[in-house]
Design a protein around this motif. Structure first.
Motif, PDB file in Angstrom:
ATOM      1  N   THR A 251      89.922 -10.004  36.607  1.00  0.00           N
ATOM      2  CA  THR A 251      90.537 -10.784  35.537  1.00  0.00           C
ATOM      3  C   THR A 251      89.779 -12.097  35.384  1.00  0.00           C
ATOM      4  O   THR A 251      88.818 -12.359  36.098  1.00  0.00           O
ATOM      5  N   SER A 252      90.245 -12.926  34.501  1.00  0.00           N
ATOM      6  CA  SER A 252      89.742 -14.295  34.411  1.00  0.00           C
ATOM      7  C   SER A 252      90.714 -15.228  35.114  1.00  0.00           C
ATOM      8  O   SER A 252      91.869 -14.890  35.333  1.00  0.00           O
ATOM      9  N   SER A 254      92.841 -18.775  34.849  1.00  0.00           N
ATOM     10  CA  SER A 254      93.503 -19.385  33.700  1.00  0.00           C
ATOM     11  C   SER A 254      94.255 -20.645  34.113  1.00  0.00           C
ATOM     12  O   SER A 254      94.874 -20.698  35.171  1.00  0.00           O
ATOM     13  N   ARG A 302      83.885 -17.960  28.941  1.00  0.00           N
ATOM     14  CA  ARG A 302      84.810 -19.080  29.104  1.00  0.00           C
ATOM     15  C   ARG A 302      85.528 -19.319  27.782  1.00  0.00           C
ATOM     16  O   ARG A 302      84.983 -19.058  26.710  1.00  0.00           O
ATOM     17  N   ARG A 329      90.165 -20.805  30.247  1.00  0.00           N
ATOM     18  CA  ARG A 329      89.957 -19.581  31.029  1.00  0.00           C
ATOM     19  C   ARG A 329      88.479 -19.425  31.355  1.00  0.00           C
ATOM     20  O   ARG A 329      87.615 -19.856  30.592  1.00  0.00           O
ATOM     21  N   SER A 330      88.216 -18.761  32.472  1.00  0.00           N
ATOM     22  CA  SER A 330      86.843 -18.495  32.869  1.00  0.00           C
ATOM     23  C   SER A 330      86.781 -17.214  33.679  1.00  0.00           C
ATOM     24  O   SER A 330      87.735 -16.861  34.385  1.00  0.00           O
ATOM     25  N   SER A 331      85.643 -16.542  33.586  1.00  0.00           N
ATOM     26  CA  SER A 331      85.453 -15.307  34.345  1.00  0.00           C
ATOM     27  C   SER A 331      85.102 -15.576  35.809  1.00  0.00           C
ATOM     28  O   SER A 331      84.988 -14.641  36.599  1.00  0.00           O
ATOM     29  N   THR A 332      84.906 -16.851  36.165  1.00  0.00           N
ATOM     30  CA  THR A 332      84.662 -17.217  37.565  1.00  0.00           C
ATOM     31  C   THR A 332      85.553 -18.383  37.953  1.00  0.00           C
ATOM     32  O   THR A 332      85.943 -19.201  37.097  1.00  0.00           O
ATOM     33  N   VAL A 372      90.749 -16.210  39.573  1.00  0.00           N
ATOM     34  CA  VAL A 372      90.295 -14.871  39.209  1.00  0.00           C
ATOM     35  C   VAL A 372      90.812 -13.865  40.243  1.00  0.00           C
ATOM     36  O   VAL A 372      90.787 -14.137  41.442  1.00  0.00           O
ATOM     37  N   GLN A 401      86.164  -6.333  33.106  1.00  0.00           N
ATOM     38  CA  GLN A 401      86.759  -7.621  33.435  1.00  0.00           C
ATOM     39  C   GLN A 401      87.384  -8.194  32.169  1.00  0.00           C
ATOM     40  O   GLN A 401      86.774  -8.170  31.097  1.00  0.00           O
ATOM     41  N   SER A 403      89.965 -11.186  29.962  1.00  0.00           N
ATOM     42  CA  SER A 403      90.245 -12.611  29.848  1.00  0.00           C
ATOM     43  C   SER A 403      91.690 -12.942  30.196  1.00  0.00           C
ATOM     44  O   SER A 403      92.075 -14.109  30.214  1.00  0.00           O
TER      45      SER A 403
END
Length: 469
Positions: A251-252, A254, A302, A329-332, A372, A401, A403
């Motif tokens: 997931t991302s 948040s 992002r 939000r970000s994937s990392t 994440v 993956q 958001s």
């Protein structure tokens, strides 16, 4: 909360039948997590994550030779009509009386009643309305199965016999079915308690929807000894009974923010005597978009979204202040904390440019930023093997993956963790509506697969663990 934009094709749907007997009719530790929630540096996050990893006991995984027959036996047991109808009944009772975050009192009582009837011991309350049940001797290793319990403030629009009886509240994310599947798994594990090579804990968690219930569960000593944890979430985008997940980031992360820009109000005809917070807020909102467009690697996902803005009541008056806010939000995890730092800097600097002041609130007293979800690769591979036995290799798919965010992520900071999705989409039942929709519906024929999946992953994982010499 959980969603997918990459469904499996209808042709891959798993045929489901309910087995009946012959005489029946067919049918992180808390300190690390606390520090993470206030950390603003990527390096601080990395250090905390590495420390939590080293704090966990190291185990080696070996695939047990009997995993395939065990998994098939568990599925056959889960399909027996008596167990299926019991799970379905539990799910429907919970569905009729949805409760919001940290208010899951009736749900908690129902779960305790079922655990009592099974003779399973538990600790309650944990995180206000949650509980942790234990099957086995209590000895290490300890494997946990998690089910979230809370509903959403949504008016259900699905007309059926077990429609929500609580006005303005609904189980629109499938948490009622999560509880039913973990309770079903409890019955399956309990029947094999004498053979367990360790302990299985059942984690019934409140407040997943925005209030970081998993984080609060981890503040209790009842989960200090877990070596791994597994979770399952329903997927209305995937055909009933199919499974989906991915190793690593799933997931991302948040977070949320609210900003108040303080100016000096006055007559709109004399702006030079005032300090316009609307102008300052407008420039700040525009500047926030440049964090993604000009400061982020285009190959990394992002998001910064401003969702509300409040200020002023008259067209000829400059207001004293403006309030606005949104989500990031970000994937990392590194990206998430970078965004938080830059949002603060951008808004404060834009306010200063316009001779105003800004106050930022990242709402951490209400809801912590969600990290994440990071699936442990060895545990993911183990669960994937179990899933392929249950539903066939072609029906276990790689999940993209997303958001969206899930507070299962807090467990993945604490210990080895893996989250899978189970499909519930059935066009005939119209169970293909997205989560958080008033039309959301669950194909209950997925419950036996979910229960067997939980139980098989837990039992075979304990069987496969070998302490390194």
């Amino acid at each position: 909360m959980f969603f997918s934009s990459s469904p499996i094709t209808r042709s891959q749907q798993v045929p489901l039948t309910i087995k009946v007997k012959e005489n029946q009719k067919r049918f992180p530790d808390s300190q690390i997590l606390s520090e993470l929630s206030s950390s603003a540096t990527p390096m601080g996050f990395i250090c905390c994550l590495l420390l939590s990893t080293f704090l966990c006991q190291s185990w080696a995984l070996e695939t047990p030779s009997h995993m395939e027959p065990l998994t098939r036996e568990l599925l056959e047991s889960a399909k027996e009509v008596e167990l299926f109808e019991w799970m379905r009944g539990v799910r429907r009772k919970i569905h009729e009386y949805p409760e919001l975050a940290f208010q899951e009192h009736k749900t908690s009582q129902l779960i305790r009643t079922e655990l009592d009837s099974l003779g399973i011991t538990y600790k309650s309350p944990v995180a206000k309305t949650g509980m942790v049940a234990t099957i086995g001797s209590g000895a290490k290793p300890v494997f946990a199965l998690r089910a979230d319990m809370d509903g959403l403030p949504i008016q259900e629009l699905v007309e059926w016999e077990h429609k929500s009886k609580v006005d303005g509240k609904m189980h629109a994310c499938g948490h009622d079915s999560h509880v039913a599947m973990v309770l079903g798994a409890a019955k399956l594990v309990l029947a094999r308690r004498a053979e367990l090579k360790g302990t299985v804990k059942l984690v019934f968690q409140p407040a997943e929807e925005g209030y970081a219930g998993a984080h609060h569960m981890l503040q209790d000593a009842a989960l200090d000894d877990i070596d791994a944890i597994f979770g399952l979430h329903v997927l209305p985008s995937h055909p009933t009974g199919t499974l989906s997940s991915r190793p690593g980031a799933m997931t991302s992360g948040s977070g949320r923010f609210a900003a108040t820009i303080q100016g000096k109000g006055g007559h709109a005809a004399m702006p030079h005597l005032n300090r316009d917070p609307i102008l300052a807020a407008s420039f700040a909102i525009l500047a926030l978009q440049q964090i993604v467009s000009r400061e982020t690697d285009p190959l990394e996902a992002r998001v910064v979204t401003v969702g509300f803005m409040e200020g002023g009541e008259a067209g000829n008056v400059i207001p004293e202040s403006v309030r606005f806010g949104g989500t990031f939000r970000s994937s990392t995890n590194e990206g998430l904390y970078y965004l938080q730092e830059r949002i603060k800097e951008v808004i404060e600097m834009q306010a200063a440019v316009h001779q105003c002041t800004a106050k930022l609130d990242f709402l951490e007293n209400v809801t912590l930023p969600y990290p994440v979800v990071y699936n442990d690769e060895a545990l993911y591979e183990h669960a994937k093997k179990v899933g392929e036995i249950l539903v066939g290799e072609t029906n276990v798919q790689l999940f993209p993956q997303i958001s969206g965010a899930e507070d299962f992520s807090f467990f993945s900071l604490k210990t080895k963790a893996t989250l899978f999705g189970i499909g519930i989409s059935n066009e005939t039942l119209k169970s293909n509506q997205s989560t958080h929709s008033p039309l959301f519906f669950v194909d209950e024929s997925a419950l036996p697969i979910g229960a067997a999946f939980h139980a098989a992953v837990a039992i075979s994982y304990l069987d496969s663990l070998v302490v390194p010499q």
